[in-house]
Design a protein around this motif. Structure first.
Motif: not given
Length: 57
Positions: A33-54
């Motif tokens: 689903s586009i909505d669920a996929k968008s939310e999942w990717l948003g969470g994924w991006r936030a986590a990758v950003n948090d990991r990269n900032t330490g």
């Protein structure tokens, strides 16, 4: 009905965040689903950003 939709999308975001923290690829998104996929990717991006900032090691 709206509450169920919000819960489902919130769960998708949280699952994506966990996947990002665990170093999984964004290609591992289980949602079609586009909505669920968008939310999942948003969470994924936030986590990758948090990991990269330490925030997490």
């Amino acid at each position: 009905m709206r509450r169920q939709k919000r819960d489902r999308l919130g769960r998708a975001h949280s699952n994506g965040y966990q996947a990002g923290l665990n170093g999984k690829s964004r290609d591992n998104c289980p949602y079609q689903s586009i909505d669920a996929k968008s939310e999942w990717l948003g969470g994924w991006r936030a986590a990758v950003n948090d990991r990269n900032t330490g925030l997490f090691k």
